[in-house]
Design a protein around this motif. Structure first.
Motif, short mmCIF file in Angstrom:
data_model
loop_
_atom_site.label_atom_id
_atom_site.label_comp_id
_atom_site.label_asym_id
_atom_site.label_seq_id
_atom_site.Cartn_x
_atom_site.Cartn_y
_atom_site.Cartn_z
N LYS A 147 35.84 36.40 45.74
CA LYS A 147 35.93 35.15 46.51
C LYS A 147 34.76 34.24 46.18
CE LYS A 147 36.26 36.52 50.76
NZ LYS A 147 36.52 36.70 52.20
N ALA A 148 33.58 34.80 46.05
CA ALA A 148 32.40 33.99 45.74
C ALA A 148 32.53 33.34 44.36
CB ALA A 148 31.15 34.85 45.81
N GLU A 149 33.03 34.08 43.41
CA GLU A 149 33.20 33.53 42.06
C GLU A 149 34.28 32.45 42.03
OE1 GLU A 149 32.39 32.71 38.24
OE2 GLU A 149 31.24 34.05 39.52
N MET A 150 35.36 32.67 42.77
CA MET A 150 36.42 31.65 42.83
C MET A 150 35.88 30.35 43.43
SD MET A 150 39.72 33.74 44.16
CE MET A 150 40.68 34.80 43.12
N ARG A 151 35.08 30.48 44.47
CA ARG A 151 34.50 29.29 45.10
C ARG A 151 33.47 28.62 44.19
NH1 ARG A 151 34.79 32.39 50.54
NH2 ARG A 151 36.72 31.50 51.38
N ALA A 152 32.74 29.42 43.41
CA ALA A 152 31.77 28.86 42.47
C ALA A 152 32.46 28.07 41.36
CB ALA A 152 30.92 29.98 41.87
N ILE A 153 33.64 28.49 41.00
CA ILE A 153 34.43 27.79 39.98
C ILE A 153 34.96 26.47 40.53
CG2 ILE A 153 36.58 27.93 38.64
CD1 ILE A 153 35.94 30.90 38.20
N THR B 87 37.33 39.51 32.09
CA THR B 87 36.08 39.98 31.49
C THR B 87 35.40 41.03 32.35
OG1 THR B 87 34.83 38.17 32.50
CG2 THR B 87 35.66 37.82 30.27
N THR B 88 35.79 41.15 33.61
CA THR B 88 35.19 42.16 34.47
C THR B 88 35.87 43.50 34.26
OG1 THR B 88 36.68 41.72 36.31
CG2 THR B 88 34.63 40.46 36.24
N GLU B 89 35.25 44.51 34.74
CA GLU B 89 35.77 45.87 34.61
C GLU B 89 36.44 46.35 35.90
OE1 GLU B 89 35.78 47.64 31.75
OE2 GLU B 89 34.91 45.87 30.79
N PRO C 92 39.36 47.10 38.05
CA PRO C 92 40.82 47.21 37.90
C PRO C 92 41.62 46.63 39.07
CG PRO C 92 39.82 49.39 38.14
CD PRO C 92 38.71 48.39 38.12
N SER C 93 41.05 46.61 40.26
CA SER C 93 41.80 46.10 41.41
C SER C 93 41.96 44.58 41.36
CB SER C 93 41.14 46.52 42.72
OG SER C 93 39.91 45.85 42.90
N TRP C 94 41.21 43.90 40.51
CA TRP C 94 41.30 42.45 40.40
C TRP C 94 42.39 42.02 39.41
CZ3 TRP C 94 35.56 40.48 39.93
CH2 TRP C 94 34.86 40.82 41.09
N GLN C 95 42.85 42.95 38.59
CA GLN C 95 43.77 42.59 37.51
C GLN C 95 45.11 42.06 38.03
OE1 GLN C 95 42.49 42.37 34.48
NE2 GLN C 95 40.63 43.17 35.41
N TRP C 96 45.56 42.54 39.19
CA TRP C 96 46.82 42.02 39.73
C TRP C 96 46.69 40.55 40.10
CZ3 TRP C 96 47.96 39.75 44.38
CH2 TRP C 96 47.01 39.84 45.39
N VAL C 97 45.48 40.12 40.50
CA VAL C 97 45.26 38.71 40.83
C VAL C 97 45.42 37.86 39.56
CG1 VAL C 97 43.59 37.03 41.71
CG2 VAL C 97 43.72 39.30 42.73
N ALA C 98 44.83 38.31 38.46
CA ALA C 98 44.95 37.58 37.19
C ALA C 98 46.41 37.50 36.75
CB ALA C 98 44.11 38.25 36.11
N LYS C 99 47.12 38.61 36.89
CA LYS C 99 48.53 38.63 36.50
C LYS C 99 49.35 37.69 37.38
CE LYS C 99 52.47 41.71 35.99
NZ LYS C 99 53.02 43.00 36.31
N HIS C 100 49.10 37.72 38.66
CA HIS C 100 49.83 36.88 39.61
C HIS C 100 49.55 35.39 39.36
CE1 HIS C 100 52.04 36.06 43.26
NE2 HIS C 100 51.03 35.34 43.73
N ILE C 101 48.30 35.04 39.11
CA ILE C 101 47.95 33.65 38.82
C ILE C 101 48.63 33.20 37.53
CG2 ILE C 101 46.06 32.13 38.14
CD1 ILE C 101 44.28 33.66 40.10
N THR C 102 48.61 34.04 36.51
CA THR C 102 49.23 33.70 35.23
C THR C 102 50.72 33.45 35.40
OG1 THR C 102 47.58 35.03 34.08
CG2 THR C 102 49.56 34.45 32.86
N GLU C 103 51.38 34.28 36.18
CA GLU C 103 52.81 34.09 36.41
C GLU C 103 53.09 32.79 37.16
OE1 GLU C 103 53.93 37.60 38.54
OE2 GLU C 103 53.95 38.84 36.74
#
Length: 121
Positions: free
Chosen positions: A23-29, A60-62, A64-75
């Motif tokens: 959440k902090a990184e998303m807000r920083a972006i 770029t992070t390691e 694994p629980s964040w990967q579904w967020v990346a996949k969902h955003i991409t879709e």
């Protein structure tokens, strides 16, 4: 003003470990992340470029629980209109059809139409 995408992240806090860091990184972006009412769902509001930055950061992070967020955003960001594709291509003069397809996951027909339209001007 660039279009703001609104993406619902279902059960965000339950599915993500170290959600505070994401959440902090998303807000920083520059994204806006808000809870949807009193439910456990969250809404991510961001421009196309900000969504790309979030996906690149997650990949770029390691974690694994964040990967579904990346996949969902991409879709979700694949549903771009013709005008949005034009705006993306205008920001990068000289972009090729393949580069536009890779960046936006649009079809070859959509990319050709956008490039042809830009070259006419």
């Amino acid at each position: 003003m660039p279009k703001q995408f609104k993406i619902t992240l279902s059960s965000f806090l339950r599915r993500v470990i170290k959600a505070y860091a994401l959440k902090a990184e998303m807000r920083a972006i520059g994204c806006t992340l808000q809870r949807k009412g009193r439910s456990r769902h969250w809404i991510l509001s961001a421009t196309f470029e900000q969504l790309e930055q979030v996906v690149n950061y997650i990949r770029t992070t390691e974690e694994p629980s964040w990967q579904w967020v990346a996949k969902h955003i991409t879709e979700q960001k694949n549903n771009l209109t013709h005008q949005e594709l034009l705006n993306i291509a205008r920001k990068q003069p000289g972009i090729s059809i393949n580069q536009l397809m890779a960046k936006t996951d649009c079809t070859i027909a959509e990319a050709r139409t956008v490039i042809d339209e830009l070259e006419e001007f």
